[in-house]
Design a protein around this motif. Structure first.
Motif, PDB file in Angstrom:
ATOM      1  N   VAL A  17       5.834 -11.315  -1.321  1.00 52.42           N
ATOM      2  CA  VAL A  17       6.294 -12.361  -2.998  1.00 52.42           C
ATOM      3  C   VAL A  17       4.799 -12.229  -3.394  1.00 52.42           C
ATOM      4  O   VAL A  17       4.608 -12.063  -4.600  1.00 52.42           O
ATOM      5  N   ALA A  18       3.477 -11.668  -2.932  1.00 55.29           N
ATOM      6  CA  ALA A  18       1.875 -11.549  -3.454  1.00 55.29           C
ATOM      7  C   ALA A  18       2.116  -9.959  -4.447  1.00 55.29           C
ATOM      8  O   ALA A  18       1.267 -10.273  -5.083  1.00 55.29           O
ATOM      9  N   GLN A  19       3.165  -9.545  -3.743  1.00 55.57           N
ATOM     10  CA  GLN A  19       2.959  -8.181  -4.360  1.00 55.57           C
ATOM     11  C   GLN A  19       2.177  -7.247  -4.053  1.00 55.57           C
ATOM     12  O   GLN A  19       0.693  -7.009  -4.796  1.00 55.57           O
ATOM     13  N   HIS A  20       1.418  -7.026  -2.700  1.00 55.75           N
ATOM     14  CA  HIS A  20       0.178  -6.200  -2.123  1.00 55.75           C
ATOM     15  C   HIS A  20       0.433  -5.034  -1.287  1.00 55.75           C
ATOM     16  O   HIS A  20       1.559  -5.032  -0.438  1.00 55.75           O
ATOM     17  N   ILE A  21      -0.695  -4.630  -0.779  1.00 55.88           N
ATOM     18  CA  ILE A  21      -0.227  -3.897   0.481  1.00 55.88           C
ATOM     19  C   ILE A  21      -1.221  -3.756   0.997  1.00 55.88           C
ATOM     20  O   ILE A  21      -2.409  -4.253   0.763  1.00 55.88           O
ATOM     21  N   SER A  68       4.465  -4.178   0.259  1.00 56.40           N
ATOM     22  CA  SER A  68       5.226  -4.273  -0.658  1.00 56.40           C
ATOM     23  C   SER A  68       6.204  -2.539  -1.006  1.00 56.40           C
ATOM     24  O   SER A  68       5.057  -1.918  -1.185  1.00 56.40           O
ATOM     25  N   ARG A  69       7.570  -2.853  -0.667  1.00 57.82           N
ATOM     26  CA  ARG A  69       7.379  -1.845  -1.165  1.00 57.82           C
ATOM     27  C   ARG A  69       7.544  -0.743  -2.423  1.00 57.82           C
ATOM     28  O   ARG A  69       7.299   0.590  -3.186  1.00 57.82           O
ATOM     29  N   GLN A  70       7.421  -1.710  -3.633  1.00 54.51           N
ATOM     30  CA  GLN A  70       7.413  -1.926  -4.894  1.00 54.51           C
ATOM     31  C   GLN A  70       5.532  -1.361  -5.178  1.00 54.51           C
ATOM     32  O   GLN A  70       5.364   0.062  -5.739  1.00 54.51           O
ATOM     33  N   VAL A  71       4.518  -1.692  -4.409  1.00 52.44           N
ATOM     34  CA  VAL A  71       3.956  -1.693  -4.822  1.00 52.44           C
ATOM     35  C   VAL A  71       2.804   0.072  -4.150  1.00 52.44           C
ATOM     36  O   VAL A  71       2.636   0.703  -3.996  1.00 52.44           O
ATOM     37  N   ASP A  87      -8.256  -3.184   4.072  1.00 53.29           N
ATOM     38  CA  ASP A  87      -7.981  -3.016   2.150  1.00 53.29           C
ATOM     39  C   ASP A  87      -6.684  -3.517   2.043  1.00 53.29           C
ATOM     40  O   ASP A  87      -5.421  -4.107   2.236  1.00 53.29           O
ATOM     41  N   VAL A  88      -6.614  -5.015   0.992  1.00 55.68           N
ATOM     42  CA  VAL A  88      -5.295  -5.429   0.070  1.00 55.68           C
ATOM     43  C   VAL A  88      -4.859  -5.080  -1.370  1.00 55.68           C
ATOM     44  O   VAL A  88      -6.549  -5.029  -1.855  1.00 55.68           O
ATOM     45  N   SER A  89      -4.473  -4.316  -1.216  1.00 54.08           N
ATOM     46  CA  SER A  89      -4.437  -3.652  -3.093  1.00 54.08           C
ATOM     47  C   SER A  89      -3.126  -4.407  -3.505  1.00 54.08           C
ATOM     48  O   SER A  89      -1.786  -4.266  -2.710  1.00 54.08           O
ATOM     49  N   GLY A  90      -2.789  -4.143  -4.412  1.00 57.73           N
ATOM     50  CA  GLY A  90      -1.895  -3.927  -6.192  1.00 57.73           C
ATOM     51  C   GLY A  90      -2.475  -4.275  -7.139  1.00 57.73           C
ATOM     52  O   GLY A  90      -3.236  -3.874  -7.422  1.00 57.73           O
ATOM     53  N   PRO A  91      -1.759  -4.590  -7.855  1.00 59.05           N
ATOM     54  CA  PRO A  91      -1.753  -4.440  -9.722  1.00 59.05           C
ATOM     55  C   PRO A  91      -2.414  -5.159  -9.591  1.00 59.05           C
ATOM     56  O   PRO A  91      -2.702  -6.324  -9.089  1.00 59.05           O
ATOM     57  N   LEU A  92      -3.300  -5.277 -11.473  1.00 53.07           N
ATOM     58  CA  LEU A  92      -3.617  -6.017 -11.610  1.00 53.07           C
ATOM     59  C   LEU A  92      -3.865  -7.803 -11.439  1.00 53.07           C
ATOM     60  O   LEU A  92      -4.277  -8.396 -11.483  1.00 53.07           O
TER      61      LEU A  92
END
Length: 434
Positions: free
Chosen positions: A98-102, A118-121, A191-196
């Motif tokens: 939901v939050a779009q992060h890894i 997230s697979r997309q991320v 670490d939690v990472s994702g798009p801007l």
């Protein structure tokens, strides 16, 4: 006039496109040597300074080779972070899609060990080289949420244009170090990472709290292991005369006989059965126990004439102390506070009172309780090599301190006034013998 630093709460109230534009303007101006309308945050500005000095190219990302599958497997199996994977997954992955992060977990060297979410991320992370086995040290890939916490030893959030390398500026990451609660040694970073668009100021507190929860789990596991060792050691110690201790493999004491209880004994980096010399105890016979060691103290006179103490401050965030004697040597990674205190004692070989050390560290000579508590912990592993009243190294021990080539890299995390003055001085490019 000094421009104010970026206010992250105000920035995150903007839409993602506008926030990215503001951060990129700050990045472009600062890296070009111009004054930006808004100054970068101190933790980011200091990291950029390290990148410029180390030669990282902000316009081209660099990717070192991935670890081999065998090496990655070995590191995963040996990492203490393996014990807390369930804690980290439960705390950080429940809303990943939901939050779009890894979630990314790296070891103390900045090598990525695990990566989930997230697979997309995950597919986007592949394009950045953020893969299992990748090297995400700060001086390899620039300012980021994995490598920068390794250096500064505290949680760091890196938004978009705060990344040093341009190809990472569409990304947001928040990392927190996980330390061994028994000795302060850095174990790695979560670490939690994702798009801007995943940017949120609360993420920093969230990741930090989960990292602290993981440390609490490690602390409980350590106490349980000590209890098991104590049960094994009790009948052995009951049959012995003289002084003896049962310790775990990191020197934490489970039980003693014939001497006052101490919490921990400094052990060599590699321990083996036989006769060994330890600063806190002198000559000892070391015997294996299930889960630790039996140390039988030999009542021999303490000799320091040929002892050598080396304080290594060359690598930021990885300070170490080594004691060398004819009977053997041992090394120990230091916490930031212990590195500061031992450095100050190297600077003042004649000795330093608790009040003077408090003034050196905090610009407040009244904070002696804090200093005495830390010095007591240091004396647990240095023993008679460190005197008190005033605090000083044994007069017969040879002391050497190794300093970084760049004065600005001397204990970069330290805010102690005495250390800041030394950083500002010149001529610390060579090992010195105080």
């Amino acid at each position: 006039m000094v421009n104010p630093p970026i206010n992250m709460a105000r920035l995150t109230a903007m839409d993602a496109t506008r926030a990215a534009r503001v951060l990129n303007e700050v990045r472009e101006a600062t890296l070009a040597g111009r004054r930006a309308r808004i100054a970068p945050r101190p933790v980011i500005e200091q990291s950029w300074g390290r990148m410029l000095r180390s030669g990282v190219d902000p316009e081209h990302d660099f990717r070192s080779g991935l670890l081999s599958s065998d090496e990655l497997r070995r590191r995963r199996e040996e990492s203490p972070l393996r014990q807390v994977l369930p804690v980290l997954r439960e705390g950080l992955l429940s809303v990943a899609d939901v939050a779009q992060h890894i979630m990314v977990i790296a070891d103390a060297e900045g090598r990525v060990l695990w990566r989930e979410g997230s697979r997309q991320v995950l597919r986007k992370a592949d394009h950045l080289g953020l893969q299992p086995g990748a090297d995400w040290r700060e001086d390899v890939v620039g300012t980021n949420g994995v490598g920068t916490p390794v250096v500064v030893r505290r949680p760091v959030q890196v938004f978009a244009g705060e990344h040093f390398v341009r190809s990472h500026t569409t990304w947001t990451c928040t990392g927190a170090p996980i330390t061994d609660p028994t000795d302060g040694r850095l174990l790695g970073v979560v670490d939690v990472s994702g798009p801007l668009k995943t940017m949120h100021p609360a993420t920093l507190a969230w990741v930090e709290s989960v990292a602290k929860l993981a440390e609490a789990h490690l602390r409980e596991a350590h106490q349980a292991a000590l209890e098991r060792l104590r049960a094994v050691a009790a009948p052995v110690l009951a049959r012995l005369g003289g002084r003896a201790l049962a310790v775990d493999r990191d020197g934490w004491v489970a039980a003693v006989t014939g001497m006052p209880y101490v919490r921990r004994i400094g052990l060599p980096t590699s321990v083996a059965p036989g006769s060994r010399w330890l600063p806190a105890l002198g000559s000892c016979t070391v015997e294996p126990l299930a889960g630790g060691w039996l140390l039988r103290v030999e009542d021999e006179p303490f000799a320091t004439g040929s002892c050598r103490i080396v304080l290594d401050l060359v690598r930021p965030g990885r300070c170490a102390l080594t004691v060398e004697t004819p009977a053997g040597s041992w090394s120990r990674e230091l916490s930031p506070r212990h590195a500061e205190l031992l450095f100050l004692l190297c600077e003042h070989r004649s000795g330093r009172s608790a009040a003077r050390l408090a003034d050196d560290l905090f610009a407040d000579a009244s904070r002696t309780v804090t200093v005495r508590a830390e010095m007591s912990r240091i004396r647990r592993y240095l023993g008679e090599l460190l005197h008190h009243r005033p605090y000083r190294f044994h007069e017969n021990a040879e002391v050497e301190v190794l300093l970084p080539d760049d004065p600005r890299e001397l204990l970069p995390r330290s805010t102690a006034p005495a250390v800041a003055r030394r950083r500002a001085a010149t001529g610390c490019g060579r090992p010195t013998r105080p």
